[in-house]
Design a protein around this motif. Structure first.
Motif, PDB file in Angstrom:
ATOM      1  N   THR A   1       0.833  -1.211   0.000  1.00  0.00           N
ATOM      2  CA  THR A   1       0.000   0.000   0.000  1.00  0.00           C
ATOM      3  C   THR A   1       0.860   1.250   0.000  1.00  0.00           C
ATOM      4  OG1 THR A   1      -1.797  -1.138   1.146  1.00  0.00           O
ATOM      5  CG2 THR A   1      -1.751   1.265   1.308  1.00  0.00           C
ATOM      6  N   MET A   2       1.926   1.223   0.773  1.00  0.00           N
ATOM      7  CA  MET A   2       2.809   2.380   0.870  1.00  0.00           C
ATOM      8  C   MET A   2       3.652   2.543  -0.402  1.00  0.00           C
ATOM      9  SD  MET A   2       2.074   3.801   3.702  1.00  0.00           S
ATOM     10  CE  MET A   2       3.462   4.890   4.027  1.00  0.00           C
ATOM     11  N   ILE A   3       4.076   1.441  -0.993  1.00  0.00           N
ATOM     12  CA  ILE A   3       4.834   1.520  -2.244  1.00  0.00           C
ATOM     13  C   ILE A   3       3.983   2.122  -3.354  1.00  0.00           C
ATOM     14  CG2 ILE A   3       5.858   0.114  -4.092  1.00  0.00           C
ATOM     15  CD1 ILE A   3       6.987  -1.715  -1.890  1.00  0.00           C
ATOM     16  N   GLN A   4       2.715   1.750  -3.389  1.00  0.00           N
ATOM     17  CA  GLN A   4       1.815   2.256  -4.437  1.00  0.00           C
ATOM     18  C   GLN A   4       1.675   3.773  -4.401  1.00  0.00           C
ATOM     19  OE1 GLN A   4      -1.870   0.097  -4.046  1.00  0.00           O
ATOM     20  NE2 GLN A   4      -0.897  -1.872  -4.503  1.00  0.00           N
ATOM     21  N   ARG A   5       1.851   4.353  -3.261  1.00  0.00           N
ATOM     22  CA  ARG A   5       1.756   5.819  -3.138  1.00  0.00           C
ATOM     23  C   ARG A   5       2.829   6.535  -3.956  1.00  0.00           C
ATOM     24  NH1 ARG A   5       0.541   7.309   3.242  1.00  0.00           N
ATOM     25  NH2 ARG A   5      -1.628   6.548   3.303  1.00  0.00           N
TER      26      ARG A   5
ATOM     27  N   THR B   1      16.983  -1.705  -5.764  1.00  0.00           N
ATOM     28  CA  THR B   1      16.992  -0.594  -6.717  1.00  0.00           C
ATOM     29  C   THR B   1      16.513   0.735  -6.139  1.00  0.00           C
ATOM     30  OG1 THR B   1      14.795  -1.196  -7.542  1.00  0.00           O
ATOM     31  CG2 THR B   1      16.691  -2.173  -8.657  1.00  0.00           C
ATOM     32  N   ARG B   2      15.642   0.711  -5.128  1.00  0.00           N
ATOM     33  CA  ARG B   2      15.177   1.946  -4.473  1.00  0.00           C
ATOM     34  C   ARG B   2      15.134   1.758  -2.956  1.00  0.00           C
ATOM     35  NH1 ARG B   2      12.649   6.148  -7.075  1.00  0.00           N
ATOM     36  NH2 ARG B   2      13.128   7.125  -5.074  1.00  0.00           N
ATOM     37  N   PRO B   3      16.290   1.468  -2.356  1.00  0.00           N
ATOM     38  CA  PRO B   3      16.309   1.231  -0.907  1.00  0.00           C
ATOM     39  C   PRO B   3      15.845   2.437  -0.096  1.00  0.00           C
ATOM     40  CG  PRO B   3      18.541   1.517  -1.769  1.00  0.00           C
ATOM     41  CD  PRO B   3      17.642   1.377  -2.950  1.00  0.00           C
ATOM     42  N   ASP B   4      15.956   3.636  -0.686  1.00  0.00           N
ATOM     43  CA  ASP B   4      15.509   4.838   0.018  1.00  0.00           C
ATOM     44  C   ASP B   4      14.016   4.798   0.309  1.00  0.00           C
ATOM     45  OD1 ASP B   4      15.387   4.980  -2.891  1.00  0.00           O
ATOM     46  OD2 ASP B   4      14.680   7.038  -2.659  1.00  0.00           O
ATOM     47  N   ILE B   5      13.241   4.265  -0.626  1.00  0.00           N
ATOM     48  CA  ILE B   5      11.792   4.173  -0.445  1.00  0.00           C
ATOM     49  C   ILE B   5      11.456   3.171   0.656  1.00  0.00           C
ATOM     50  CG2 ILE B   5       9.648   3.355  -1.530  1.00  0.00           C
ATOM     51  CD1 ILE B   5      10.606   4.621  -4.129  1.00  0.00           C
TER      52      ILE B   5
ATOM     53  N   GLN C   1      19.616  -7.729   1.650  1.00  0.00           N
ATOM     54  CA  GLN C   1      19.517  -6.274   1.651  1.00  0.00           C
ATOM     55  C   GLN C   1      18.238  -5.796   2.325  1.00  0.00           C
ATOM     56  OE1 GLN C   1      21.840  -4.135   0.921  1.00  0.00           O
ATOM     57  NE2 GLN C   1      23.268  -5.704   0.222  1.00  0.00           N
ATOM     58  N   SER C   2      17.149  -6.514   2.127  1.00  0.00           N
ATOM     59  CA  SER C   2      15.890  -6.134   2.760  1.00  0.00           C
ATOM     60  C   SER C   2      15.999  -6.193   4.278  1.00  0.00           C
ATOM     61  CB  SER C   2      14.758  -7.054   2.288  1.00  0.00           C
ATOM     62  OG  SER C   2      14.496  -6.892   0.916  1.00  0.00           O
ATOM     63  N   ALA C   3      16.608  -7.257   4.780  1.00  0.00           N
ATOM     64  CA  ALA C   3      16.782  -7.382   6.225  1.00  0.00           C
ATOM     65  C   ALA C   3      17.742  -6.326   6.758  1.00  0.00           C
ATOM     66  CB  ALA C   3      17.290  -8.784   6.561  1.00  0.00           C
TER      67      ALA C   3
ATOM     68  N   ILE D   1      18.356  -3.309   5.534  1.00  0.00           N
ATOM     69  CA  ILE D   1      17.685  -1.998   5.553  1.00  0.00           C
ATOM     70  C   ILE D   1      16.784  -1.883   6.773  1.00  0.00           C
ATOM     71  CG2 ILE D   1      15.953  -0.572   4.375  1.00  0.00           C
ATOM     72  CD1 ILE D   1      17.056  -1.791   1.718  1.00  0.00           C
ATOM     73  N   ALA D   2      15.948  -2.899   6.980  1.00  0.00           N
ATOM     74  CA  ALA D   2      15.010  -2.864   8.097  1.00  0.00           C
ATOM     75  C   ALA D   2      15.738  -2.824   9.437  1.00  0.00           C
ATOM     76  CB  ALA D   2      14.079  -4.071   8.029  1.00  0.00           C
ATOM     77  N   LYS D   3      16.813  -3.590   9.553  1.00  0.00           N
ATOM     78  CA  LYS D   3      17.550  -3.655  10.816  1.00  0.00           C
ATOM     79  C   LYS D   3      18.221  -2.330  11.134  1.00  0.00           C
ATOM     80  CE  LYS D   3      19.125  -5.940  14.383  1.00  0.00           C
ATOM     81  NZ  LYS D   3      18.199  -6.258  15.505  1.00  0.00           N
ATOM     82  N   GLU D   4      18.760  -1.683  10.127  1.00  0.00           N
ATOM     83  CA  GLU D   4      19.415  -0.389  10.352  1.00  0.00           C
ATOM     84  C   GLU D   4      18.427   0.641  10.887  1.00  0.00           C
ATOM     85  OE1 GLU D   4      21.174   0.509   6.597  1.00  0.00           O
ATOM     86  OE2 GLU D   4      22.940  -0.763   6.926  1.00  0.00           O
ATOM     87  N   VAL D   5      17.227   0.675  10.303  1.00  0.00           N
ATOM     88  CA  VAL D   5      16.214   1.630  10.762  1.00  0.00           C
ATOM     89  C   VAL D   5      15.715   1.252  12.156  1.00  0.00           C
ATOM     90  CG1 VAL D   5      14.011   2.721  10.258  1.00  0.00           C
ATOM     91  CG2 VAL D   5      15.525   2.103   8.380  1.00  0.00           C
ATOM     92  N   ALA D   6      15.476  -0.032  12.382  1.00  0.00           N
ATOM     93  CA  ALA D   6      15.021  -0.482  13.699  1.00  0.00           C
ATOM     94  C   ALA D   6      16.048  -0.134  14.778  1.00  0.00           C
ATOM     95  CB  ALA D   6      14.762  -1.982  13.673  1.00  0.00           C
TER      96      ALA D   6
END
Length: 336
Positions: free
Chosen positions: A20-24, A54-58, A101-103, A105-110
């Motif tokens: 849902t958030m990506i679609q925005r 490709t868009r880790p910032d998002i 990479q997904s993990a 990214i999430a871990k760094e923010v957490a």
């Protein structure tokens, strides 16, 4: 502090919908391709998982919004992160990188949020979807004995995904939106095998999906049968997500609350899609309905699935603060 100990003290909040958030962002084919896949010979638009490369910032920003809204747990952007699902895009060879990479990214923010608020640690759940094939059901009406995938193929795919998620920093694994119990049994087998081989152990969560008003999964099991089918593994939690919406899930959560020797989770959709395919339940409406779960003491983990946003999670988190978590009778069965 271990998540098992925190869950005994308060209800933990899972994030809301990633899609849902990506679609925005109304992304283009170029966004999905990035520099790495600019010459890839097949269309990639719609492959949300690849955005972690490709868009880790998002993806990073979405995690941050959910944590700002009060989430204790964020899910990695890996719902379709198996070789089986990525075969649709001819990207099987990038599955390890995608999940790692997904993990990461999430871990760094957490970790950013945990550092700011040590009293409220944040966790990363490695999201493992059901794949786009089922081991119990035939995709061909005229050939009911045919299977598009078998147990060993599923186990191999889930094992690779789980390894990459753990290597990337996931605190737990979340097998979610389970419509075919044989698929999740293959995943559980693969995860247990991985634990034995690697010596690394993380908690495991399982979340099934009720697909119709009769209260069955797509492969035909009742809630109790589903629970029994996965209870051979020492799970952190078992629960339900997606599907019918908040109110319709309540009787099935009552079954889990009564029978499960694990913590219980729920993260429903923001109602069923309307005629335009949109989820239109407001944050206030959803929070009001979720309160019924809380008053009955049905759950330990609460969040949102399709159609939910940081606004939904914020309202749900505010309501959950007023209530105590469900008590479980047999904590010995919970993974350490």
């Amino acid at each position: 502090m271990k998540i098992q100990d925190i869950l005994k003290e308060r209800i933990l909040i899972i994030d809301g919908a990633m899609g849902t958030m990506i679609q925005r962002h109304t992304l283009t084919e170029a966004d999905f391709r990035g520099e790495k896949f600019k010459d890839h010979g097949y269309p990639l638009k719609g492959n949300n998982d690849i955005l972690s490369i490709t868009r880790p910032d998002i993806i990073q920003d979405i995690h941050r919004q959910y944590l700002d809204a009060g989430a204790d747990i964020v899910e990695t952007n890996t719902f379709s992160g198996t070789t089986i699902a990525q075969a649709d895009y001819h990207l099987e060879e990038f599955v390890y990188e995608l999940n790692f990479q997904s993990a990461k990214i999430a871990k760094e923010v957490a970790d950013e949020f945990t550092k700011k608020e040590p009293h409220k640690p944040r966790f990363v759940a490695g999201a493992m979807g059901p794949t786009n094939k089922t081991a119990s059901l035939s995709p061909e009406v005229n050939n009911p004995g045919f299977r598009a995938v078998d147990f060993d193929q599923l186990a191999t795919a889930f094992k690779e995904q789980a390894r990459a998620l753990i290597d990337g920093g996931a605190d737990m694994l979340l097998l979610e939106t389970i419509i075919d119990t044989l698929n999740v049994k293959a995943a559980l087998f693969a995860i247990q095998e991985l634990f034995e081989e690697s010596g690394k152990h993380v908690p495991v969560m399982v979340s099934g999906t009720i697909t119709d008003a009769s209260g069955h999964t797509l492969s035909g099991q009742t809630t109790e049968a589903f629970l029994i089918s996965v209870s051979h593994v020492p799970l952190l939690s078992v629960g339900l997500n997606c599907a019918l919406g908040v109110s319709a899930l309540r009787p099935y959560l009552q079954v889990l609350s009564e029978k499960a020797p694990f913590f219980v989770s729920a993260y429903p959709n923001a109602r069923l899609p309307n005629e335009f395919g949109q989820y239109d339940q407001t944050p206030d409406e959803m929070a009001a309905q979720v309160e019924a779960y809380l008053k009955e003491g049905l759950i330990n983990l609460l969040g949102g699935c399709c159609g939910t946003t940081p606004d939904h999670i914020r309202k749900i988190a505010d309501v959950a603060k007023k209530y105590s978590p469900r008590k479980i009778r047999q904590v010995e069965g919970v993974a350490a």
